[in-house]
Design an enzyme around this catalytic site. Structure first.
Site, mmCIF file in Angstrom:
data_model
loop_
_atom_site.group_PDB
_atom_site.id
_atom_site.type_symbol
_atom_site.label_atom_id
_atom_site.label_comp_id
_atom_site.label_asym_id
_atom_site.label_seq_id
_atom_site.Cartn_x
_atom_site.Cartn_y
_atom_site.Cartn_z
ATOM 1 N N ILE A 432 0.823 -1.213 0.000
ATOM 2 C CA ILE A 432 0.000 0.000 0.000
ATOM 3 C C ILE A 432 0.861 1.269 0.000
ATOM 4 C CG2 ILE A 432 -1.949 1.132 1.177
ATOM 5 C CD1 ILE A 432 -2.515 -1.639 -0.098
ATOM 6 N N GLY A 433 2.138 1.129 0.242
ATOM 7 C CA GLY A 433 2.990 2.303 0.089
ATOM 8 C C GLY A 433 4.098 2.428 1.102
ATOM 9 N N TRP A 562 -8.359 14.684 7.306
ATOM 10 C CA TRP A 562 -7.363 14.491 8.357
ATOM 11 C C TRP A 562 -6.655 15.794 8.715
ATOM 12 C CZ3 TRP A 562 -5.185 9.033 6.742
ATOM 13 C CH2 TRP A 562 -6.067 8.068 7.223
ATOM 14 N N ASP A 600 -4.260 7.935 -2.384
ATOM 15 C CA ASP A 600 -4.943 7.331 -1.237
ATOM 16 C C ASP A 600 -6.138 8.154 -0.799
ATOM 17 O OD1 ASP A 600 -3.109 5.247 -0.938
ATOM 18 O OD2 ASP A 600 -1.750 6.498 0.240
ATOM 19 N N HIS A 643 -6.567 3.836 -2.521
ATOM 20 C CA HIS A 643 -6.574 2.922 -1.383
ATOM 21 C C HIS A 643 -7.497 3.466 -0.306
ATOM 22 C CE1 HIS A 643 -5.352 0.623 2.091
ATOM 23 N NE2 HIS A 643 -5.078 1.744 2.706
ATOM 24 N N GLU A 667 -8.921 -2.315 3.047
ATOM 25 C CA GLU A 667 -8.831 -3.176 4.218
ATOM 26 C C GLU A 667 -9.960 -4.188 4.137
ATOM 27 O OE1 GLU A 667 -10.572 -4.591 7.699
ATOM 28 O OE2 GLU A 667 -11.438 -2.834 6.792
ATOM 29 N N HIS A 696 -2.407 -4.139 11.207
ATOM 30 C CA HIS A 696 -2.478 -3.436 12.490
ATOM 31 C C HIS A 696 -1.947 -4.302 13.620
ATOM 32 C CE1 HIS A 696 -5.452 -1.623 9.813
ATOM 33 N NE2 HIS A 696 -5.052 -0.501 10.357
#
Ligand code: GLN
Ligand code: ZN
Length: 759
Positions: A432-433, A562, A600, A643, A667, A696
């Site tokens: 994912i990066g 965010w 993303d 993503h 996810e 996680h």
């Protein structure tokens, strides 16, 4: 007028709890040492509130990881797999939070979900048919007494039984209502305990009441509380809601014997109207959520006092409250040493909000508050013209047209072309990066921040890390590579630093989940890209390999969600301004020879209005276009990925497809895989990479396990459309577990690929 705080942050001004917990996980400190730090923090937090004369201070708002998890443990909702580990209480708790891998066993963590429309995540309790819900813990009692010993009468807060039941995941055939009886008994025992301790007020948080409810839900809610409240002893009960309005159940709520009702008058747009239309019972106290618990802006006293005045006509007793827990804002401006006064004066963090409450209580008692100095000072700041306005950006945003949001040719045609150009194998593997942010990576950044090394030395190190990361991925046999994101530790801050209009803080941390905190930057003015942001890193990475290296960007909706947003222009305008900036970056990457670009949108769903009726008016109607704005200008063969950090987008599956990306990863290992049915049923056009393991947790998935996941995925997803990847970036993981996991991932993909190619 008196004041109430729904909850206070808990990680500590300097993130003390985070660091202590991590030490505990590494075995560097013991349970007593961890507890000692927790006690000190709680004390400090009580003192802040006491100093500002807050009347209703919460206790039990503290948690080592998450309040819902605390409640699950308190109520004996501990799945058998965790009990079977036979660990002590605290370690069992952490095993539920983080998963566990050791001699005692190998279990995954509970699922984690976003807490309503915030960036906080809670652990989803799992309830199985044979579970006996009962009160088995004493944390709320202990924390109440602890405050009492400090001379404070607090109101213990706990997630309410209805919200708990609604948020839980049911493993068997039983549903929420089948556990109502047990819950009523457990919460009655809790109230009994509080009664014995002489607790005056108890706060039950029932935020689920601001979501769309069915008649059956409301019935269950009423049934639980009507019975529970008969057993409340001498405790007064505050029903606390936040993040929205209670339009589906206002009349039900006011008909129940609560002593106080907490309503959010900021995010709960309809609450004021509800009070006006239906009145407010004389025998109850209205805890009026008027001080914003989510934003970082100085409160405009005028607005608060005006709503309060309106409310006064309907409610006899009003307590000034925060709109939600202060958990969602940073600690204090005192920790900010670098902000210029002109900017800083516009902010209020948790501690400053307490001071605002004190001033507001004072003003509320004044015969003419408009003449009071504190009021005048406040108005002067709130109404002053802000720095960082940019006419050109405003104009560009206003002139956007349909073609700026439309990529051509159509996706099917592009995907075919891309297959021809890139020759990727079936089930291409990728990540994912980000790669692990090791001590080395962090040290490089902190040395640079502290001025110990210059930008050249800093970048030299970053480039070395990129080099090693590319080699490592080649060695592992991954198909589409990434550069590792060593130049950033935060997917928003890094972009914000290269955008005009952004303001950064030093210590404004907010808990995201468990020990993970984020430091959202602040959108202060109009946003525009100052310089190319990722081009040098991505093109260097691409120069090292013949494989494709994905460019890695954060999308506008995520950057916005965010960040702490402005409140003087619309979210849509901010999203489009950021969209234009990212678009410039996308085009520069393409120009520099980057053929695959991932944008993303990890947080796209985060700010989805809580009620469905609001989704398309004021959110998705600009969020999806904002994403398209970023990539509509690229060549047909440039492959756009996106993503997302969750899989629960069944309900907006059309909108996700309408983002018009070529590939999406998400996810899918922690939650139920119902999304796969939605993908199938909706004839989803975007290629998909459902995360096949949970990053996680430090747990390493075996090849067999991953193979199984892939086989399952293939029952729902067209084999030409499936990508293989972890479920999110690897930055929080260690190197060893990351390499082991990726090795297994590549191996599993290979096995499944070989089988698929045979048939
Ligand atoms: N590209 C980011 C990373 O890999 C995505 C992070 C995220 O989705 N939260 O870290
Ligand atoms: Zn993610």
């Amino acid at each position: 007028m008196v004041s109430a705080v729904i909850g206070f942050p808990r990680v500590g001004k300097q993130r003390e709890l985070k660091f202590a917990s991590e030490k505990y996980f590494r075995g560097e400190i013991n349970k007593q040492e961890l507890e000692k730090i927790a006690i000190e923090l709680r004390k400090e937090h009580f003192i802040y509130q006491k100093e500002q004369g807050i009347t209703y201070i919460s206790s039990n708002d503290f948690s080592y990881y998450d309040g819902i998890l605390d409640t699950a443990v308190l109520l004996n909702v501990v799945p058998e797999c965790y009990r079977a580990l036979k660990l002590n209480e605290l370690d069992t708790y952490f095993a539920m939070a983080r998963g566990y891998q050791g001699a005692e066993g190998d279990v995954k963590a509970l699922a984690m979900k976003k807490w309503f429309n915030t960036n906080y995540h809670y652990m989803v309790p799992e309830i199985s048919d044979d579970m006996k819900i009962e009160l088995v813990g004493d944390k709320p009692f202990v924390l109440y007494q602890e405050a009492k010993e400090l001379g404070l009468e607090t109101k213990p807060v706990i997630i309410g039984p209805f919200t708990f039941l609604k948020l839980a995941k049911y493993q068997g055939t039983k549903k929420a209502k089948d556990f109502a009886e047990d819950m009523i008994n457990a919460y009655s025992q809790l109230l009994e305990g509080f009664h014995k301790l002489g607790v005056k007020w108890v706060q039950f948080d029932e935020p689920i009441l601001v979501t769309d409810l069915t008649g059956e839900d409301i019935e269950l809610f009423e049934q639980i509380y009507q019975r529970l409240l008969k057993r409340k002893g001498n405790c007064k009960i505050l029903l606390q809601t936040y993040f929205g309005d209670v339009r589906d159940c206002y009349s039900n709520i006011i008909g129940i014997a609560f002593d106080g009702i907490g309503l959010d008058f900021l995010e709960g747009k309809k609450n004021l109207e509800l009070v006006k239309q239906n009145g407010f019972p004389k025998d109850k106290i209205l805890f009026a959520g008027l001080l914003n618990g989510k934003n970082i802006w100085k409160c405009n006293y005028k607005n608060v006092l005006e709503i309060k005045k309106e409310l006064q006509e309907y409610a006899e007793q009003i307590v000034l409250s925060t709109s939600c827990s202060l958990l969602h804002v940073p600690y204090t401006l005192d920790s900010e040493t670098k902000l210029e006064q002109e900017v800083k004066q516009h902010f209020a963090f948790a501690v400053e909000k307490l001071a605002e409450m004190k001033e507001l209580c004072y003003l509320a008692e004044s015969s003419d508050y408009t003449k009071e100095q504190v009021y005048l000072d406040n108005q002067q700041i709130c109404e002053s013209e802000r720095k960082y306005q940019d006419k050109e950006v405003q104009k560009k945003t206003a002139l956007l047209e349909e073609k700026d949001f439309t990529r051509l040719p159509k996706r099917a045609e592009r995907q075919e072309l891309q297959k021809k150009v890139y020759h990727l194998p079936l089930f291409p593997t990728t990540t994912i990066g980000s790669f692990p942010q090791t001590q080395e990576v962090k040290k490089n950044r902190s040395s640079y921040r502290k001025g110990e090394i210059d930008k050249v030395a800093y970048d030299k190190k970053v480039f070395e890390l990129i080099h090693d990361c590319i080699r490592k991925q080649e060695e592992l046999g991954i198909d589409v590579l990434v550069h590792g994101e060593y130049e950033r530790n935060d997917m928003v801050e890094f972009f914000g630093e290269n955008l005009a209009g952004y303001i950064f803080t030093e210590k404004a941390w907010v808990q995201s989940y468990g020990t993970r905190c984020v430091k959202p930057p602040i959108i202060f003015g109009d946003v525009k890209r100052i310089r190319p942001i990722t081009v040098a890193y991505s093109s260097y990475a691409q120069s090292l390999t013949d494989k494709q290296v994905k460019g890695m960007l954060t999308g506008p909706v995520t950057i916005l969600n965010w960040s702490f947003p402005r409140e003087d222009i619309s979210l849509k305008e901010m999203a489009y301004q950021i969209g234009i900036a990212i678009r410039e970056e996308v085009l520069d990457l393409e120009e520099a020879g980057i053929n695959i670009i991932q944008i993303d949108e990890a947080a796209l769903k985060e700010k989805m209005p809580i009620r469905k009726s609001d989704w398309y008016s004021g959110y998705l109607d600009w969020a999806i276009p904002a994403f398209r704005l970023c990539h509509s200008g690229v060549r047909p063969e440039t492959q756009i990925h996106t993503h997302m950090c969750y899989s629960e987008f069944e309900e907006i599956i059309r909108d996700i497809d309408n983002m018009d990306a070529d590939v999406i990863s998400f996810e899918a290992s922690r939650s139920k895989l119902t999304i796969l049915d939605a993908i199938k049923d909706s004839e989803f056009e975007t290629e998909v990479g459902p995360g096949i393991y949970d990053i996680h947790s430090p747990r390493v998935p075996s090849v067999e396990e991953l193979e199984e996941v892939l086989k399952k995925l293939l029952t729902k997803i067209d084999k030409d459309k499936l990508w293989v990847n972890p479920d999110c970036g690897l930055k929080t993981r260690g190197i060893a577990e990351t390499e082991a996991s990726l090795k297994n991932l590549v191996e599993a993909a290979k096995i499944v690929r070989e089988k698929a190619e045979k048939c």
